[in-house]
Design a protein around this motif. Structure first.
Motif, PDB file in Angstrom:
ATOM      1  N   VAL A  87      13.751  -0.229  -3.566  1.00 45.11           N
ATOM      2  CA  VAL A  87      12.821   0.599  -2.794  1.00 45.11           C
ATOM      3  C   VAL A  87      13.642   1.448  -1.833  1.00 45.11           C
ATOM      4  O   VAL A  87      14.498   0.924  -1.111  1.00 45.11           O
ATOM      5  CB  VAL A  87      11.816  -0.248  -1.986  1.00 45.11           C
ATOM      6  CG1 VAL A  87      10.844   0.660  -1.239  1.00 45.11           C
ATOM      7  CG2 VAL A  87      11.052  -1.208  -2.890  1.00 45.11           C
ATOM      8  N   LEU A 111       3.866   0.174  -4.900  1.00 52.82           N
ATOM      9  CA  LEU A 111       4.847  -0.900  -4.786  1.00 52.82           C
ATOM     10  C   LEU A 111       4.518  -2.085  -5.696  1.00 52.82           C
ATOM     11  O   LEU A 111       5.201  -3.112  -5.645  1.00 52.82           O
ATOM     12  CB  LEU A 111       4.967  -1.345  -3.332  1.00 52.82           C
ATOM     13  CG  LEU A 111       5.639  -0.289  -2.438  1.00 52.82           C
ATOM     14  CD1 LEU A 111       5.385  -0.565  -0.967  1.00 52.82           C
ATOM     15  CD2 LEU A 111       7.136  -0.210  -2.713  1.00 52.82           C
ATOM     16  N   SER A 112       3.509  -1.912  -6.533  1.00 49.69           N
ATOM     17  CA  SER A 112       3.195  -2.917  -7.547  1.00 49.69           C
ATOM     18  C   SER A 112       3.580  -2.466  -8.946  1.00 49.69           C
ATOM     19  O   SER A 112       3.852  -3.298  -9.814  1.00 49.69           O
ATOM     20  CB  SER A 112       1.694  -3.245  -7.532  1.00 49.69           C
ATOM     21  OG  SER A 112       1.315  -3.871  -6.329  1.00 49.69           O
ATOM     22  N   HIS A 168       7.200  -6.079  -3.811  1.00 56.75           N
ATOM     23  CA  HIS A 168       7.841  -5.295  -4.873  1.00 56.75           C
ATOM     24  C   HIS A 168       9.164  -5.909  -5.294  1.00 56.75           C
ATOM     25  O   HIS A 168       9.459  -6.036  -6.489  1.00 56.75           O
ATOM     26  CB  HIS A 168       8.066  -3.862  -4.395  1.00 56.75           C
ATOM     27  CG  HIS A 168       8.744  -2.982  -5.407  1.00 56.75           C
ATOM     28  ND1 HIS A 168      10.121  -2.934  -5.550  1.00 56.75           N
ATOM     29  CD2 HIS A 168       8.243  -2.127  -6.334  1.00 56.75           C
ATOM     30  CE1 HIS A 168      10.433  -2.091  -6.514  1.00 56.75           C
ATOM     31  NE2 HIS A 168       9.319  -1.583  -7.007  1.00 56.75           N
ATOM     32  N   GLU A 169       9.970  -6.296  -4.325  1.00 60.33           N
ATOM     33  CA  GLU A 169      11.319  -6.760  -4.629  1.00 60.33           C
ATOM     34  C   GLU A 169      11.354  -8.155  -5.244  1.00 60.33           C
ATOM     35  O   GLU A 169      12.280  -8.482  -5.979  1.00 60.33           O
ATOM     36  CB  GLU A 169      12.169  -6.728  -3.358  1.00 60.33           C
ATOM     37  CG  GLU A 169      12.521  -5.319  -2.914  1.00 60.33           C
ATOM     38  CD  GLU A 169      13.312  -4.579  -3.980  1.00 60.33           C
ATOM     39  OE1 GLU A 169      14.536  -4.792  -4.073  1.00 60.33           O
ATOM     40  OE2 GLU A 169      12.696  -3.804  -4.742  1.00 60.33           O
ATOM     41  N   ALA A 218       7.277  -8.094  -8.379  1.00 64.04           N
ATOM     42  CA  ALA A 218       6.890  -7.028  -9.314  1.00 64.04           C
ATOM     43  C   ALA A 218       7.984  -6.807 -10.353  1.00 64.04           C
ATOM     44  O   ALA A 218       8.894  -5.998 -10.155  1.00 64.04           O
ATOM     45  CB  ALA A 218       6.597  -5.740  -8.550  1.00 64.04           C
ATOM     46  N   ARG A 275       1.747  -7.225 -13.401  1.00 65.96           N
ATOM     47  CA  ARG A 275       3.147  -7.147 -13.816  1.00 65.96           C
ATOM     48  C   ARG A 275       3.486  -8.474 -14.485  1.00 65.96           C
ATOM     49  O   ARG A 275       3.349  -9.549 -13.880  1.00 65.96           O
ATOM     50  CB  ARG A 275       4.055  -6.893 -12.615  1.00 65.96           C
ATOM     51  CG  ARG A 275       3.857  -5.530 -11.955  1.00 65.96           C
ATOM     52  CD  ARG A 275       4.278  -4.366 -12.845  1.00 65.96           C
ATOM     53  NE  ARG A 275       5.695  -4.373 -13.144  1.00 65.96           N
ATOM     54  CZ  ARG A 275       6.638  -3.855 -12.352  1.00 65.96           C
ATOM     55  NH1 ARG A 275       6.304  -3.298 -11.201  1.00 65.96           N
ATOM     56  NH2 ARG A 275       7.913  -3.885 -12.705  1.00 65.96           N
ATOM     57  N   CYS A 331      -2.569  -9.210  -3.661  1.00 63.95           N
ATOM     58  CA  CYS A 331      -1.374  -9.314  -4.498  1.00 63.95           C
ATOM     59  C   CYS A 331      -1.092 -10.797  -4.761  1.00 63.95           C
ATOM     60  O   CYS A 331      -0.470 -11.480  -3.945  1.00 63.95           O
ATOM     61  CB  CYS A 331      -0.171  -8.656  -3.824  1.00 63.95           C
ATOM     62  SG  CYS A 331      -0.316  -6.865  -3.620  1.00 63.95           S
TER      63      CYS A 331
END
Length: 580
Positions: free
Chosen positions: A3, A326-327, A362-363, A366, A384, A451
């Motif tokens: 990111v 961010l997904s 995200h990190e 995902a 994901r 999430c």
């Protein structure tokens, strides 16, 4: 892919004028942007950011003035190191702040991307199409590569026609537009740009760059620049301002680019704007160029152009946009104005607490391909499917919470936790189906997202400190004086205690007698010598270990050098501190 933080902003002044990030010259106590970022990169890496995108750092017309965002480039080789256009520093700070930021970012395991403006120049000072620059002495206009009318489109007496750019109707000059295809003499602008690219990447140690306005730039030159010398190993993404996925795909995948550069995903931006401002979730189904080639896209919610252009910005529900961005796949860029609070930058939106959480998601969660699980006018749910798995649900309905039941890739009877904190834990049934309720988007706060992933994950971002290699070039036509027989300071670096400093010194022996030599010394803030190198030939290497953290000084002294001096280069490899 990580990111990135698009680490600057524009805001509007009291008379509606665009102003670029605050600076010390404004008289209100703000630091230089480059110094501000150097104090924040460790915290950014702890959150999970992996890169920062800088604004253009070459001297622009107007110097450090409030509206000088860097796109009106005057002297590309002045990165805050020559007193031109009314200031020594650029709007973002002096050269020393730029090189220090890159080194500190690397120590924190963060990449740094430059913003290269090779399409135009502004501020000619020698007549139409003539740009003259200061040299290293700060007085003489002998800076490298004075331009001529034959460098630019439509400047008499050459009056060059436009290059064969990708989109001629959209090719606006934005100043004096450089010609790479039809310049006179042939290739003069290309060779100048390649020389600049080598110089700026080696001087700063930056890891990559955004290439501005490729829509108006001859594509064979763009390819040559990105594959030449040191640039061949750097990351690039390009601004092709177009909402048509097929056009972006053609530019990015077909010759001459053939996948060398990622592109900013403007189609995704427009889809996010439609969803967030119009409350329509369906536009996110297969949205953006990312849905075609996630390996070639840099996604964003807003940037300094769209945010300050009426009709282009995302006005409402930005957190829903970031939860989506961010997904999904692609390389997401978070806009600094969305991230930081208004106490840092005027007009900033202060979404940091929520974006920090989404960056972590995200990190760590995902991964893998994206599968759609539910879609209607107001709700989109995506999954994901790579380990550990991520199920993201967004609700654009401002009136109603939504109960959703959908298939997942987690498997049967798996405990799931909502890592946003908006929902209690749930458990998939015997068929891997999840049931949950997405809160309403009450008052359009944009916080109506969930999430889910496997329960019990508590993963930290890991830093791998990296050394930086930067080069000091001493030459009369650059920004550092050539070496003479008098000792002079040529630069500074910031070094971590107990780490090694490695030098590789090169001396241009043209005009230097056989017994001529160059001594390079690095001293710490106390004046103690850390490493010395004596170059009696073409090159020499040396290394030493520093005993203190902080600023170190590089000094050069020649022996039997010509009166006008001798050009040199010093490659410095070192580990900077993570905190300054």
């Amino acid at each position: 892919m990580g990111v990135a933080l698009l680490a600057w902003e524009r805001f509007f002044g009291p008379h509606g004028e665009r102003v670029t990030v605050p600076a010390p010259v404004d008289g209100r106590g703000a630091p230089w942007l480059l110094d501000f970022l150097a104090t924040h990169v460790r915290a950014l890496r702890n959150v999970g950011f992996t890169a920062i995108q800088l604004p253009p750092t070459s001297k622009a017309q107007g110097g450090a003035g409030p509206g000088c965002d860097g796109y009106g480039v005057f002297d590309p080789r002045d990165i805050g190191s020559k007193n031109q256009q009314g200031s020594l520093a650029t709007r973002y700070g002096p050269k020393a702040s730029l090189t220090r930021l890159v080194a500190v970012a690397h120590a924190c395991d963060i990449d740094v991307y430059l913003d290269l403006v090779l399409h135009q120049r502004s501020g000619e000072n020698g007549g139409p199409g003539v740009f003259r620059y200061l040299g290293a002495d700060g007085e003489t206009l002998n800076g490298r590569n004075t331009t001529a009318p034959g460098w630019f489109r439509g400047v008499p007496p050459d009056d060059l026609p436009d290059d064969d750019v990708p989109s001629p109707p959209d090719d606006f000059p934005f100043g004096r537009e450089l010609s790479y295809q039809r310049c006179r003499p042939p290739r003069v602008t290309i060779e100048d740009a390649l020389d600049f690219g080598e110089w700026v990447f080696r001087t700063t140690g930056a890891d990559g760059a955004r290439f501005d306005d490729v829509k108006g730039t001859w594509a064979p030159f763009v390819r040559e620049f990105m594959t030449h010398g040191v640039m061949a190993s750097k990351f690039f993404y390009s601004e092709y301002f177009d909402g048509n996925r097929a056009i972006l795909n053609g530019w990015a995948t077909q010759p001459p680019l053939s996948g060398r550069s990622l592109v900013a995903d403007f189609p995704m931006h427009w889809a996010l704007q439609s969803a967030c401002d119009g409350g329509n979730a369906r536009v996110l189904d297969g949205a953006g160029y990312t849905s075609w080639r996630p390996d070639l896209t840099c996604t964003f919610v807003d940037n300094p152009d769209t945010d300050t252009s009426p009709g282009q910005q995302v006005i409402s529900n930005k957190l829903l946009a970031y939860a989506f961005l961010l997904s999904i796949e692609g390389y997401p860029f978070v806009y600094g104005k969305d991230y930081f609070p208004p106490s840092v930058w005027p007009g900033a939106y202060g979404l940091k607490p929520w974006i920090d959480n989404l960056v972590w998601i995200h990190e760590h969660l995902a991964n893998g391909p994206t599968a759609g699980r539910f879609l209607d006018d107001k709700v989109v749910v995506l999954n994901r499917t790579g380990a550990p798995g991520l199920l993201t649900a967004l609700n654009f309905d401002t009136m109603n919470a939504r109960a959703i039941r959908c298939q997942t890739a987690f498997g049967a009877n798996v405990d799931l936790h909502d890592y946003t904190g908006h929902h209690d834990d749930i458990r998939t049934d015997g068929n891997g189906v999840a049931s949950f309720t997405i809160p309403s988007n009450a008052f359009s706060k944009g916080q109506s997202y969930l999430c889910f992933s496997r329960a019990g994950l508590n993963l930290a971002s890991i830093r791998h400190p990296r050394h930086t290699t930067q080069t000091i070039f001493g030459a009369a036509d650059l920004d550092t004086r050539p070496a003479t027989n008098a000792e002079t300071e040529t630069g500074q670096i910031w070094v971590e205690q107990g780490s090694k400093i490695a030098l590789r010194v090169g001396l241009d022996r043209h005009g230097v007698p056989a017994d001529g030599s160059l001594k390079v010394t690095v001293t710490d803030a106390r004046g103690h010598s850390v490493v010395e190198a004596l170059c009696t030939g073409d090159h020499v290497s040396a290394e030493g270990t520093t005993g203190v953290t902080g600023e170190h000084h590089i000094r050069v002294a020649g022996r039997q050098l010509p009166e006008h001096g001798a050009a040199f280069s010093i490659d410095l490899t070192y580990l900077a501190p993570q905190v300054i």
